[in-house]
Design an enzyme around this catalytic site. Structure first.
Site, PDB file in Angstrom:
ATOM      1  N   ASP A 177       5.149  49.472  50.181  1.00  0.00           N
ATOM      2  CA  ASP A 177       6.092  49.871  49.149  1.00  0.00           C
ATOM      3  C   ASP A 177       7.437  50.259  49.805  1.00  0.00           C
ATOM      4  OD1 ASP A 177       6.091  50.489  46.061  1.00  0.00           O
ATOM      5  OD2 ASP A 177       7.038  52.235  46.979  1.00  0.00           O
ATOM      6  N   TYR A 307      15.159  54.356  44.283  1.00  0.00           N
ATOM      7  CA  TYR A 307      15.166  52.983  43.780  1.00  0.00           C
ATOM      8  C   TYR A 307      16.603  52.486  43.609  1.00  0.00           C
ATOM      9  CZ  TYR A 307      10.197  52.291  42.875  1.00  0.00           C
ATOM     10  OH  TYR A 307       8.847  52.097  43.031  1.00  0.00           O
ATOM     11  N   HIS A 361      -2.083  47.698  46.051  1.00  0.00           N
ATOM     12  CA  HIS A 361      -0.797  48.245  46.496  1.00  0.00           C
ATOM     13  C   HIS A 361      -0.951  49.509  47.334  1.00  0.00           C
ATOM     14  CE1 HIS A 361       3.551  48.543  46.221  1.00  0.00           C
ATOM     15  NE2 HIS A 361       3.472  49.792  45.809  1.00  0.00           N
TER      16      HIS A 361
END
Length: 384
Positions: A177, A307, A361
């Site tokens: 990630d 982000y 993930h």
């Protein structure tokens, strides 16, 4: 560096405030309480709410986490929280592990002993690592950024300074990630000091150079690009919100523990190899420990805003760029869309690409043994 020992000790009034807020929860209606089609299942969130309100004991989880050797270090004016577990073996290699969102340093709890002391877990002591697991700025117990610009690119510089201050002039990097982005930026920006990088996710912002004079996009690569576009339209609303208006989202999540839990737990279900049953992989206690860490940290604006910072500083490359340090990739079958090896080799020096049999993930939590074995195998020829 101003290195200090650290122990987690959430104030009692913060725990009491959480319980009060949980008792005042107002849940929405749902067309079908069982289904996850529109987001987090109302039936599941009701069970989570009951467990969090009546049975979950943060102090028990806190005591467990405090068995990890934790520290704070002042790096570029920020207090960075990290775990530092020295390795047991003839010549342990320094390795920095970086988590992502909606995870935390807790993601690495199971792989730390497997990597630091492989002989105690059926491995070869020659594969030992000195393990460093920092919390991203604004996550866990690391201070939030004081201004804009702190994305994965800048975090790589913070980690370099942290590792150098700990006495590790050259070291390996690993992550998934956001942690994969940090590891890739470490290899790109500081090739002389990075022994190699191992990742279990290809950063979403990664784009190799394309155009005249460069190899055309292959059929496999185009299939991947189409899959990414389809996934973004179907599942990417969270990233669009966090990448554009993180502050607005932070108001709701900072005020509502159940809202925060629904936002996070939905991703643990959707992105893991759980077959639709999130508790098959992540027990309720484990999910609530992760959510509680975000709640008690009171830094949701920062954990969302990274982000936006990563969108502003994407992992894009010029036509002539090559990343020199060796790269290893563990491709888990239930990961978010993963490109073919050729897409990554357009820029990176891929030395190992492993198609993993199961996992998603959150590889370090879902398949710690398999991930640890692949990390050991990748770095083995790079030692010495």
């Amino acid at each position: 560096m101003n290195l200090r020992d650290f122990k987690i000790d959430i104030p009692g009034e913060d725990i009491e405030d959480l319980i009060r807020r949980l008792r005042a929860t107002r849940l929405p209606a749902a067309l079908d309480a069982q289904k996850w089609d529109d987001g987090a299942s109302l039936h599941f969130i009701r069970r989570l709410h009951d467990h969090w309100s009546n049975r979950f004991d943060w102090r028990t989880q806190e005591a467990r986490l405090n068995r990890l050797p934790q520290y704070l270090a002042r790096i570029d004016g920020l207090d960075i929280h990290f775990i530092h577990q020295p390795g047991t073996g003839p010549a342990p290699m320094p390795l920095v592990l970086t988590h992502g969102w909606p995870g935390s340093f807790i993601e690495m709890e199971r792989v730390i002993p497997l990597l630091a002391d492989p002989a105690a877990h059926g491995g070869d002591p020659i594969d030992a690592f000195h393990i460093v697991v920092p919390s991203l700025p604004g996550f866990g117990f690391s201070a939030p950024p004081k201004g804009p610009g702190i994305g994965a690119r800048h975090v790589a510089q913070l980690w370099l300074k942290l590792m150098n201050e700990l006495g590790y002039e050259r070291f390996g990097a690993q992550g998934g990630d956001i942690g994969a982005s940090v590891s890739a930026w470490l290899a790109r920006r500081f090739p002389a000091q990075i022994i190699g990088a191992h990742i279990n996710y290809i950063p979403g912002s990664y784009r190799p150079p394309l155009g005249p004079g460069l190899p055309p996009v292959t059929t496999q690569e185009q299939t991947y690009l189409d899959a990414v576009a389809a996934w973004a339209g179907r599942e990417g609303a969270y990233a669009a919100q966090q990448g554009t208006k993180p502050q607005t989202l932070a108001y709701a999540m900072t005020d509502s523990p159940i809202g925060l839990a629904a936002w996070i737990v939905e991703k643990f279900r959707a992105w893991s190899d759980c077959g639709g049953d999130v508790e098959r992989v992540f027990p309720m206690e484990e999910l609530l420990t992760q959510v509680s860490l975000y709640w008690f940290g009171r830094m949701l604006d920062a954990s969302f805003r990274i982000y936006k910072e990563n969108w502003l500083q994407p992992l894009t490359f010029e036509a002539s760029e090559r990343v020199v340090p060796a790269l290893g990739v563990a491709a888990f079958p239930r990961e978010l869309p993963m490109p073919p090896r050729s897409w990554v080799e357009r820029v990176f020096n891929v030395q190992r690409w492993t198609a993993m049999p199961r996992g998603g993930h959150f590889a370090a939590m879902e398949q710690p043994q398999a991930l640890a074995q692949d990390i050991r195998a990748f770095f083995r020829p790079l030692r010495g």
